[in-house]
Design a protein around this motif. Structure first.
Motif, PDB file in Angstrom:
ATOM      1  N   MET A  13      -9.741 -23.567 -52.790  1.00 48.79           N
ATOM      2  CA  MET A  13      -9.328 -23.665 -51.382  1.00 48.79           C
ATOM      3  C   MET A  13      -9.856 -22.490 -50.566  1.00 48.79           C
ATOM      4  N   PRO A  16     -14.014 -22.700 -49.512  1.00 48.39           N
ATOM      5  CA  PRO A  16     -14.380 -23.491 -48.309  1.00 48.39           C
ATOM      6  C   PRO A  16     -13.836 -22.884 -47.013  1.00 48.39           C
ATOM      7  N   LEU A  17     -12.630 -22.271 -47.107  1.00 48.35           N
ATOM      8  CA  LEU A  17     -12.069 -21.653 -45.906  1.00 48.35           C
ATOM      9  C   LEU A  17     -12.971 -20.508 -45.430  1.00 48.35           C
ATOM     10  N   TYR A  20     -16.054 -21.874 -43.949  1.00 47.11           N
ATOM     11  CA  TYR A  20     -15.816 -22.412 -42.600  1.00 47.11           C
ATOM     12  C   TYR A  20     -15.962 -21.317 -41.545  1.00 47.11           C
ATOM     13  N   PHE A  21     -15.332 -20.172 -41.833  1.00 44.79           N
ATOM     14  CA  PHE A  21     -15.384 -19.093 -40.836  1.00 44.79           C
ATOM     15  C   PHE A  21     -16.790 -18.501 -40.733  1.00 44.79           C
ATOM     16  N   ASN A  24     -19.003 -20.786 -38.726  1.00 46.69           N
ATOM     17  CA  ASN A  24     -18.546 -20.967 -37.337  1.00 46.69           C
ATOM     18  C   ASN A  24     -18.409 -19.648 -36.581  1.00 46.69           C
ATOM     19  N   LYS A  27     -18.848 -19.308 -32.833  1.00 47.08           N
ATOM     20  CA  LYS A  27     -17.821 -19.788 -31.887  1.00 47.08           C
ATOM     21  C   LYS A  27     -16.971 -18.635 -31.346  1.00 47.08           C
TER      22      LYS A  27
ATOM     23  N   PHE B 397     -17.179 -29.164 -41.613  1.00 46.19           N
ATOM     24  CA  PHE B 397     -17.217 -27.716 -41.400  1.00 46.19           C
ATOM     25  C   PHE B 397     -17.442 -27.356 -39.928  1.00 46.19           C
ATOM     26  N   ASP B 398     -17.581 -28.358 -39.083  1.00 45.45           N
ATOM     27  CA  ASP B 398     -17.561 -28.161 -37.618  1.00 45.45           C
ATOM     28  C   ASP B 398     -18.648 -27.253 -37.057  1.00 45.45           C
ATOM     29  N   GLY B 414     -11.065 -28.607 -38.483  1.00 45.76           N
ATOM     30  CA  GLY B 414     -10.659 -27.208 -38.511  1.00 45.76           C
ATOM     31  C   GLY B 414     -10.697 -26.555 -39.877  1.00 45.76           C
ATOM     32  N   PRO B 415     -10.382 -25.244 -39.900  1.00 44.59           N
ATOM     33  CA  PRO B 415     -10.420 -24.517 -41.171  1.00 44.59           C
ATOM     34  C   PRO B 415      -9.375 -25.016 -42.161  1.00 44.59           C
ATOM     35  N   SER B 418     -10.775 -27.633 -44.360  1.00 40.46           N
ATOM     36  CA  SER B 418     -11.698 -27.070 -45.351  1.00 40.46           C
ATOM     37  C   SER B 418     -10.923 -26.473 -46.513  1.00 40.46           C
ATOM     38  N   ALA B 419      -9.818 -25.806 -46.191  1.00 41.60           N
ATOM     39  CA  ALA B 419      -9.043 -25.149 -47.240  1.00 41.60           C
ATOM     40  C   ALA B 419      -8.226 -26.154 -48.060  1.00 41.60           C
ATOM     41  N   PHE B 420      -7.427 -26.956 -47.380  1.00 38.17           N
ATOM     42  CA  PHE B 420      -6.474 -27.812 -48.098  1.00 38.17           C
ATOM     43  C   PHE B 420      -6.946 -29.258 -48.225  1.00 38.17           C
ATOM     44  N   VAL B 505      -4.118 -17.697 -40.851  1.00 40.95           N
ATOM     45  CA  VAL B 505      -5.474 -17.488 -40.317  1.00 40.95           C
ATOM     46  C   VAL B 505      -5.974 -18.764 -39.629  1.00 40.95           C
ATOM     47  N   SER B 506      -5.714 -19.901 -40.255  1.00 39.93           N
ATOM     48  CA  SER B 506      -6.145 -21.181 -39.671  1.00 39.93           C
ATOM     49  C   SER B 506      -5.456 -21.410 -38.325  1.00 39.93           C
ATOM     50  N   TRP B 509      -6.823 -18.991 -35.613  1.00 35.29           N
ATOM     51  CA  TRP B 509      -8.187 -19.414 -35.230  1.00 35.29           C
ATOM     52  C   TRP B 509      -8.120 -20.576 -34.232  1.00 35.29           C
TER      53      TRP B 509
END
Lengths: 299, 663
Positions: A13, A16-17, A20-21, A24, A27, B397-398, B414-415, B418-420, B505-506, B509
């Motif tokens: 988990m 990928p988090l 993602y950041f 992105n 942004k 992943f946007d 959103g993030p 991606s995480a969950f 954090v998600s 953001w």
């Protein structure tokens, strides 16, 4: 679930988090730009209409994208109720309009159907709500009398010549400093021209010696321009005067007076540019300058 | 318009509707003790209540106005209260005890997440109230019908518009927009239904997690992180239908899961109401309902084969399912029935070449294919599936674009997804190989999500195609929460802290990224919000068309709101890159919906050359004179035709005054 499986799942988990950041991160800059844009804005202008010292009407209005015939002031139309309009009309000599720190009296136009207040930035028109005929006539007149950038001095000459070019865009502008199109924001009225050259055709019914004043905003630094065609001399050439900021772009004002010996028939005035903007993003290719005035006079 | 009496009527009518809905919910769930389920059921019944009141008055009675809407609503509410008052339950007590326990446990993390949720909800409410409706398709088919209904005081089967979608779409969300307009006759609340659906997502997700015994605080945190999905936050301030569709769908799944757990048929009926609402929100909703129903029956069979084999049990089950179907169809079926009657097909005027006010010529154009046939013919489209699979990770992943409600090239998941969500997809596939996991009621959620997503992978691929897929992150994050709970990760200290940080954090953001309003010139936002309310319209707000923005939008508010406008439109293109079918009608309206539009079909009334210069046919002058319409717009979307006629005065490019109209 065992500790190994738990940690593996956590990693599954977390990765990928993080990804993602990372992908992105651009942004963040955009978000900062957006917050700054909001911060840089200003509240709506407020128009207060008084009869003597009595506040009769107060309205908060937006900056107008419509400019007057001279392309100098924004045109703002305020529709007021019939009762309010009647009160203002009766007391027209005692009416004053205040926008920001500026205050002025009103004039009566269109046989009493429009009240106008001339302020430094706006021409404020007051009309009776529902008077669509007056509004339509007013806007039609504005549309008809929009200033062209080509101006001819003297009927004798003007009746004998016609100026055209295939190398410039349609007349456009002026634009507000806050216009969304960054290529246009803050520009006065004018026509774009492209590198490497612009050919202006002058059809003349008779021979004449003329002076042509070409006023433009150079689109790039260190740009020199040269004139050819029917040119007999360039009397004034002001190269790269102090740059001006319009919207968020820098322009380099230039004024040149060119003497031409026109012959009967088609004459050419050719403007050549040493350099021009290279195409970036969705901007039109090769913008060299923005011509704001071409004034022609017999000498 | 937003006077105190209007507020009193609004609060009274909606308060009664909410109270009576909670009474009915209390009755239906009388054998259940979970407050979150009752809260969701109350919300569902409230939306059903509003929808049916407007539809009955608009379609059957043909008398739709604030008096009839308020009157019928009060009548229905009082009747429900009279019968079910003793089943009403207070939601305040469980909420209070939940907060007390959080404070007692000093659960700072959950309190912080709840605080951020409240902040975000207030920001969204401000956006709804202060900013006018926007987004492309809102301007051409979501909101314009509500204006027509208001002006006609009824819901006609066909609206005289060249936009096929207006007469094909299921307009359940538009019905709710009408509801939130009519009490004030001002459009400042028309986006509220989407915000209410976004807020509903919190109790829906919370209840789903609680069904699987996830603790209260973890359920709340996961529910809030789902609320913070960019796609949810962006769509919550629009009048688009995707959010209503997907939240009602997930709410339907919640009650199907509850039924699988307790076998109480009342859950089935509440699920039917939720799915009935979703049917009324989008023409694609039957696909959602079919997939959910299929998975539900499969899971029911896997859980207890006996009830399918035993005749009596089977008859009882079929009877309950049939009743549920009737309930669903009664709530969301009107649009399909209307489309069948008027156009002879389920999707109405979608894709028709021309649309007219009368049905007769339309049927000549209509093809003999229905929505089902269209779906089947598309199902063989392997190209869509391959393109979607290739595009899956870049979309989720946007990173292919900025956040925007139209979700161009991005998913808006959103993030947090991606995480969950990605992990949850793997968990669903893993559960297929584990009997305990695949027979759990909550597996209905994961399996339905994955299958429905796959179905859309086959049916649909375009730059905006993820707009309808918001069910996927909603479902998958819930499923991940349940699986993490069952795997013990939420109880273990290190993993618990890690997951908390990931959630926070998600949330932060998304809060920051989605805060600036979209589709407007942000440099002029301060100016916009400080203007007089009459000027704060969609026409002055929108930033679409920075290159070719017709000047006349600036002129609209100067003309009286009662002054009608004729609007030239057609289904084809006039200019390169102009959209085909769509037109932009909503920006012409004032915020009180007083202005009337007359749609003028370009080919019938204008002769235009290749330079887009047109001459007027006599029929146009006759039409405008008859209808006493003096203002004419030749801008279908953002590019305008030039009209050459001595009787038409050009006030701005594409905006004309026809002097003879008032003679």
């Amino acid at each position: 679930m065992s500790a190994i499986k738990r940690n593996a799942l956590l990693l599954l988990m977390l990765l990928p988090l993080a990804a993602y950041f990372i992908v992105n991160d651009f942004k963040i800059d955009e978000a900062v730009r957006q917050f700054q844009a909001v911060q840089s804005g200003e509240a709506a202008s407020k128009a207060s209409i008084f009869i003597d010292d009595e506040l009769v009407i107060s309205k908060r209005f937006a900056a107008s994208e419509i400019f007057d015939a001279k392309s100098q002031r924004q045109v703002v139309m305020l529709a007021v109720t019939a009762k309010q309009f009647e009160k203002l009309s009766i007391n027209k000599n005692r009416v004053s309009v205040r926008v920001a720190e500026n205050s002025t009296s009103v004039q009566v136009l269109s046989g009493g159907k429009l009240l106008v207040a001339e302020l430094p930035v706006v021409r404020l028109f007051i009309v009776r709500d529902g008077d669509k005929g007056t509004l339509a006539g007013f806007y039609w007149q504005q549309q008809k009398s929009k200033k062209n950038i080509v101006e001819c001095v003297g009927d004798k000459l003007c009746n004998a010549i016609r100026i055209s070019s295939r190398d410039w865009t349609n007349v456009e502008g002026p634009y507000l400093d806050t216009d969304l199109n960054v290529n246009k924001s803050g520009l006065p009225r004018g026509r774009w021209v492209f590198g490497p050259k612009t050919v202006i055709k002058i059809e003349a019914l008779r021979a004449a010696k003329v002076a042509v004043l070409v006023t433009m905003l150079g689109a790039v630094a260190d740009q020199t321009i040269s004139f050819s065609g029917a040119v007999t001399g360039v009397r004034t050439s002001v190269k790269n005067t102090a740059a001006v900021e319009l919207g968020d772009k820098r322009f380099y004002p230039k004024k040149n007076i060119v003497e031409l010996q026109l012959q009967r028939g088609v004459n050419e005035l050719v403007i050549e540019y040493s350099t021009w903007r290279k195409s970036t993003g969705n901007e039109a290719t090769g913008l060299a300058a923005f011509i704001t005035a071409v004034k022609i006079k017999e000498i | 318009m937003t006077s105190i009496p209007n507020w009193i009527v609004f609060i009274l009518v909606n308060g009664l509707a909410l109270y009576s809905s909670s009474c009915l919910a209390g009755y239906l769930l009388r054998r259940n003790t979970q407050a979150s389920l009752a809260l969701v059921a109350s919300g569902i019944i409230y939306f059903v209540h509003l929808t049916l009141v407007v539809l009955v008055l608009g379609v059957i009675v043909s008398k739709l106005n604030v008096v009839t809407v308020s009157g019928l609503n009060v009548l229905v509410s009082l009747t429900l209260i009279n019968y079910f008052r003793r089943y009403c339950q207070s939601f305040w007590r469980p909420i209070k005890s939940f907060f007390c326990s959080l404070i007692a446990q000093r659960d700072i993390f959950t309190l912080l997440v709840i605080f951020l949720f409240i902040v975000q909800a207030l920001i969204l409410l401000l956006k709804v109230v202060w900013l006018p409706p926007h987004v492309w398709d809102v301007f051409n088919y979501h909101l314009s019908p509500a204006v027509e209904w208001y002006q006609l005081e009824k819901i006609p089967a066909v609206i005289d518009s060249p936009v096929g979608r207006i007469n094909g779409a299921t307009l359940g969300i538009t019905v709710l927009s009408y509801w939130f307009f009519i009490f004030f006759r001002d459009d400042f609340l028309v986006e509220l239904p989407s915000l209410l659906w976004a807020l509903m997502l919190v109790p829906v997700s919370y209840a789903l997690l609680r069904q699987s015994s996830v603790s209260q605080s973890w359920s709340m945190k996961f529910a809030i992180v789902i609320f913070f999905l960019p796609i949810v936050l962006m769509q919550a301030v629009t009048v688009k239908d995707h959010l209503g569709l997907n939240v009602s769908f997930v709410a339907g799944l919640l009650f199907l899961v509850a039924y699988l757990m307790r076998k109480d048929r009342c859950f089935l009926f509440v699920a039917a109401m939720a799915l009935g609402l979703s049917l009324g929100y989008k023409i694609a909703a039957p696909i959602h309902v079919l997939v959910a129903a299929l998975m539900f029956v499969i899971l029911l069979y896997m859980q207890d084969k006996q009830q399918f084999l035993d005749k009596l049990q089977r008859i009882a089950l079929v009877k309950n399912i049939l009743i549920a179907f009737v309930v669903s169809f009664s709530i969301g079926g009107y649009w399909y029935v209307k489309n069948l009657i008027v156009y002879g097909r389920l999707h109405g005027a979608y894709g028709l070449k021309e649309v007219s006010a009368t049905a007769a010529p339309l049927q000549e154009n209509s093809q003999a294919v229905g929505a089902f046939e269209a779906v089947v013919s598309k199902a063989s489209d392997v190209d869509f599936f391959v393109a979607n699979i290739k595009n899956f990770l870049p979309r989720v992943f946007d990173y292919q674009g900025y956040y925007g409600t139209d979700l161009v090239h991005i998913s808006g998941f959103g993030p947090q997804f991606s995480a969950f969500g990605l992990a949850a997809i793997l968990m669903v596939f893993a559960a297929l190989f584990n009997k305990r996991l695949r027979t759990q009621p909550i597996f209905l959620l994961g399996a339905t999500g994955v299958i429905l997503f796959t179905v859309y992978m086959v049916l649909n691929f375009n730059v905006n195609s993820y707009r309808i897929l918001s069910f996927m992150p909603m479902i998958m994050i819930v499923y991940a929460g349940v699986m993490l709970h069952q795997g013990g990760l939420l109880k273990e200290k290190i993993s618990g802290i890690t997951i908390n940080v990931m959630l926070l954090v998600s949330i932060v953001w998304c809060l920051i990224q989605i805060m600036p309003p979209q589709y407007t010139n942000l440099q002029r936002l301060k100016e916009f919000v400080s203007m007089d309310s009459a000027y704060r319209t969609s026409a002055t707000f929108t930033k679409w068309f920075s290159v070719h923005r017709p000047t006349f939008y600036q002129l609209l508010h100067a003309f009286p709101a009662q002054e009608p406008i004729a609007y030239i439109s057609k289904r084809g293109k006039n200019f390169p890159r102009e959209v085909m079918e769509d037109t932009w009608s909503y920006p012409y309206y004032d915020r009180n919906w007083r202005r009337k539009l007359t749609y003028v079909r370009q080919p019938d009334y204008l002769d235009c050359n290749k330079q887009h210069v047109c001459t007027v046919k006599p029929e146009l002058k006759k039409l405008l004179s008859e209808k006493r319409v003096a203002l004419l717009s030749s801008c279908k979307v953002n590019r305008c035709l030039k009209i050459l006629d001595s009787e038409f005065f050009e006030m701005a490019p594409g905006f004309y005054y026809f002097r003879a109209a008032n003679k």
